[in-house]
Design a protein around this motif. Sequence first.
Motif, PDB file in Angstrom:
ATOM      1  N   GLU A 142      63.230  32.003  22.927  1.00  0.00           N
ATOM      2  CA  GLU A 142      63.472  32.031  24.364  1.00  0.00           C
ATOM      3  C   GLU A 142      62.485  31.107  25.069  1.00  0.00           C
ATOM      4  N   SER A 143      62.939  30.490  26.150  1.00  0.00           N
ATOM      5  CA  SER A 143      62.126  29.490  26.838  1.00  0.00           C
ATOM      6  C   SER A 143      60.790  30.053  27.330  1.00  0.00           C
ATOM      7  N   ARG A 144      60.802  31.281  27.823  1.00  0.00           N
ATOM      8  CA  ARG A 144      59.549  31.858  28.313  1.00  0.00           C
ATOM      9  C   ARG A 144      58.519  31.952  27.202  1.00  0.00           C
ATOM     10  N   ARG A 145      58.923  32.452  26.044  1.00  0.00           N
ATOM     11  CA  ARG A 145      58.005  32.579  24.916  1.00  0.00           C
ATOM     12  C   ARG A 145      57.548  31.205  24.439  1.00  0.00           C
ATOM     13  N   PHE A 146      58.465  30.256  24.449  1.00  0.00           N
ATOM     14  CA  PHE A 146      58.159  28.887  24.034  1.00  0.00           C
ATOM     15  C   PHE A 146      57.063  28.292  24.921  1.00  0.00           C
ATOM     16  N   LEU A 147      57.192  28.451  26.237  1.00  0.00           N
ATOM     17  CA  LEU A 147      56.215  27.893  27.168  1.00  0.00           C
ATOM     18  C   LEU A 147      54.867  28.587  27.056  1.00  0.00           C
ATOM     19  N   LEU A 148      54.887  29.896  26.879  1.00  0.00           N
ATOM     20  CA  LEU A 148      53.614  30.615  26.698  1.00  0.00           C
ATOM     21  C   LEU A 148      52.927  30.191  25.410  1.00  0.00           C
ATOM     22  N   ASP A 149      53.703  29.989  24.349  1.00  0.00           N
ATOM     23  CA  ASP A 149      53.114  29.554  23.076  1.00  0.00           C
ATOM     24  C   ASP A 149      52.524  28.153  23.173  1.00  0.00           C
ATOM     25  N   LEU A 150      53.061  27.336  24.099  1.00  0.00           N
ATOM     26  CA  LEU A 150      52.492  26.012  24.318  1.00  0.00           C
ATOM     27  C   LEU A 150      51.182  26.080  25.099  1.00  0.00           C
ATOM     28  N   GLY A 151      50.881  27.241  25.661  1.00  0.00           N
ATOM     29  CA  GLY A 151      49.622  27.413  26.362  1.00  0.00           C
ATOM     30  C   GLY A 151      49.705  27.397  27.869  1.00  0.00           C
ATOM     31  N   PHE A 152      50.918  27.354  28.430  1.00  0.00           N
ATOM     32  CA  PHE A 152      51.043  27.380  29.884  1.00  0.00           C
ATOM     33  C   PHE A 152      50.609  28.740  30.427  1.00  0.00           C
ATOM     34  N   SER A 153      50.012  28.725  31.617  1.00  0.00           N
ATOM     35  CA  SER A 153      49.554  29.958  32.242  1.00  0.00           C
ATOM     36  C   SER A 153      50.711  30.727  32.857  1.00  0.00           C
ATOM     37  N   GLU A 154      50.489  32.021  33.080  1.00  0.00           N
ATOM     38  CA  GLU A 154      51.499  32.835  33.758  1.00  0.00           C
ATOM     39  C   GLU A 154      51.753  32.298  35.166  1.00  0.00           C
ATOM     40  N   GLU A 155      50.703  31.789  35.805  1.00  0.00           N
ATOM     41  CA  GLU A 155      50.878  31.236  37.143  1.00  0.00           C
ATOM     42  C   GLU A 155      51.834  30.054  37.117  1.00  0.00           C
ATOM     43  N   MET A 156      51.704  29.176  36.131  1.00  0.00           N
ATOM     44  CA  MET A 156      52.577  28.012  36.043  1.00  0.00           C
ATOM     45  C   MET A 156      54.017  28.435  35.772  1.00  0.00           C
ATOM     46  N   LEU A 157      54.186  29.464  34.947  1.00  0.00           N
ATOM     47  CA  LEU A 157      55.534  29.964  34.694  1.00  0.00           C
ATOM     48  C   LEU A 157      56.143  30.534  35.963  1.00  0.00           C
ATOM     49  N   GLU A 158      55.367  31.327  36.676  1.00  0.00           N
ATOM     50  CA  GLU A 158      55.886  31.993  37.872  1.00  0.00           C
ATOM     51  C   GLU A 158      56.151  31.001  38.995  1.00  0.00           C
ATOM     52  N   ALA A 159      55.219  30.051  39.196  1.00  0.00           N
ATOM     53  CA  ALA A 159      55.299  29.165  40.353  1.00  0.00           C
ATOM     54  C   ALA A 159      56.225  27.982  40.145  1.00  0.00           C
ATOM     55  N   PHE A 160      56.326  27.497  38.908  1.00  0.00           N
ATOM     56  CA  PHE A 160      57.126  26.297  38.696  1.00  0.00           C
ATOM     57  C   PHE A 160      58.284  26.491  37.725  1.00  0.00           C
ATOM     58  N   PHE A 161      58.002  26.885  36.496  1.00  0.00           N
ATOM     59  CA  PHE A 161      59.055  26.901  35.487  1.00  0.00           C
ATOM     60  C   PHE A 161      60.159  27.912  35.793  1.00  0.00           C
ATOM     61  N   THR A 162      59.797  29.075  36.323  1.00  0.00           N
ATOM     62  CA  THR A 162      60.832  30.072  36.605  1.00  0.00           C
ATOM     63  C   THR A 162      61.830  29.583  37.654  1.00  0.00           C
ATOM     64  N   PRO A 163      61.393  29.069  38.814  1.00  0.00           N
ATOM     65  CA  PRO A 163      62.394  28.570  39.767  1.00  0.00           C
ATOM     66  C   PRO A 163      63.030  27.246  39.335  1.00  0.00           C
ATOM     67  N   PHE A 164      62.260  26.368  38.687  1.00  0.00           N
ATOM     68  CA  PHE A 164      62.814  25.072  38.297  1.00  0.00           C
ATOM     69  C   PHE A 164      63.875  25.239  37.213  1.00  0.00           C
ATOM     70  N   LEU A 165      63.513  25.888  36.116  1.00  0.00           N
ATOM     71  CA  LEU A 165      64.483  26.100  35.045  1.00  0.00           C
ATOM     72  C   LEU A 165      65.525  27.141  35.452  1.00  0.00           C
ATOM     73  N   GLY A 166      65.121  28.104  36.282  1.00  0.00           N
ATOM     74  CA  GLY A 166      66.077  29.101  36.761  1.00  0.00           C
ATOM     75  C   GLY A 166      67.212  28.468  37.535  1.00  0.00           C
TER      76      GLY A 166
END
Length: 416
Positions: free
Chosen positions: A145-169
């Motif tokens: 899953e993309s979320r797990r993939f991004l976390l495994d790459l080392g991205f912060s929860e803040e980056m997921l919440e602020a950018f990747f979630t709305p952008f990829l969403g």
Amino acid sequence: MAKRPGVIVVGGGLAGLACATALLEARVDAHVLEAGDAPGGRVRTDSHEGFLLDRGFQVYLTAYPEGRRVLDLKALSLQRFIPGAKVWRGGRLHTLADPLRHPVAAVSHLFDAPGGLSDKLRVLELRQHATSGELGDLWQRPQQESRRFLLDLGFSEEMLEAFFTPFLGGIFLERGLTTSSRMLEFVFRMFATGHAAVPAQGMGAIPEQLAAKLPSGALRMRVQVEEVWGHRVRLPGEEMMHADAVVVATDPGSAASLLVGMPAPRMNRVTCLYFSAPEPPVEGPWLVLDGEGRGPVNNVAVMSEVSTAYAPKGQALVSVSVVDDAGGADSLEARVRAQLTEWFGAAVSAWRHLRTYVIPDALPAQPPSSLVEPHRPVRLAAGLYVCGDHRENASIDGAFASGRRAAEAVLQDLGR
């Protein structure tokens, strides 16, 4: 239609049009039967009070390899978005710019935008990873899953919440980031090697260009196919049509109803609201993302800032996308206005609501299980074929690719 066609293509969306044009280029007579009043399927543009309203916010990625094969991109007069995004977080808009295309802007906002310095460096690492190797090899990479993939790459929860979630969403039409990492890498590769754009006259110009390639009479509109039996289709009033081959190129749900044993994929939904504004709330062709997740809005784009043809002179067209909203439909416009008033101020009260598109079957869901076989079969039996983005990847490029593969299967079986 007195003449028996060589191939009947059921559905005039992007996959069906791509299939038909490939067959006609090979000198195989093909006829397209479309249930709607215009070609395009889920890619349509309506003209409303001088505005161009795409049926749901969509963009075309100029790096799509299949698009380069089938489209005259110059004739579409593609208008580009700025590489990057503006993100609402902490009471204001932050700018995230592509460091390789806009290095000055990226550096100037390096410590201002959401995510730390390490997140910015990991974006470059993700870019390098997604663009490495051949494109075909990407679909064979290990996936999760993309979320797990991004976390495994080392991205912060803040980056997921602020950018990747709305952008990829906004791309996958789901905010849980459960989409396969293969699709994430494909999309990121397309953004990294090309641009997000729209045709100057709206996304509907894409199917219109393909339909214009068909000879007169090859595309029939408002024709509802009720059953498919091998080389035959049944139309309303018991009318039967026969051909050497039939290609079902409808939306996934209709394909499942026409083809015995064809599973219907789970579909992601989106709601798109359009507003006319006296002034653009954001200047320039920016994608604006909700980096907080506290309201219904996922992303905003001022389409008239991308292409002036989207709105009459002196007015701005604002597109608002809502993903995974659990609130009541009746209150959606009010909740959207309240959230955007926080972003853009009291000027939102002067915006005029133009139209809302509720699209429950906007895009096939793409969890890892759906891409175990990235190129699903298009040949169902001798003379019976299927195509659509549900047979490839859920994108414009996937629709084109599946249409081409179906045409190639037909040509092979016909000995052409």
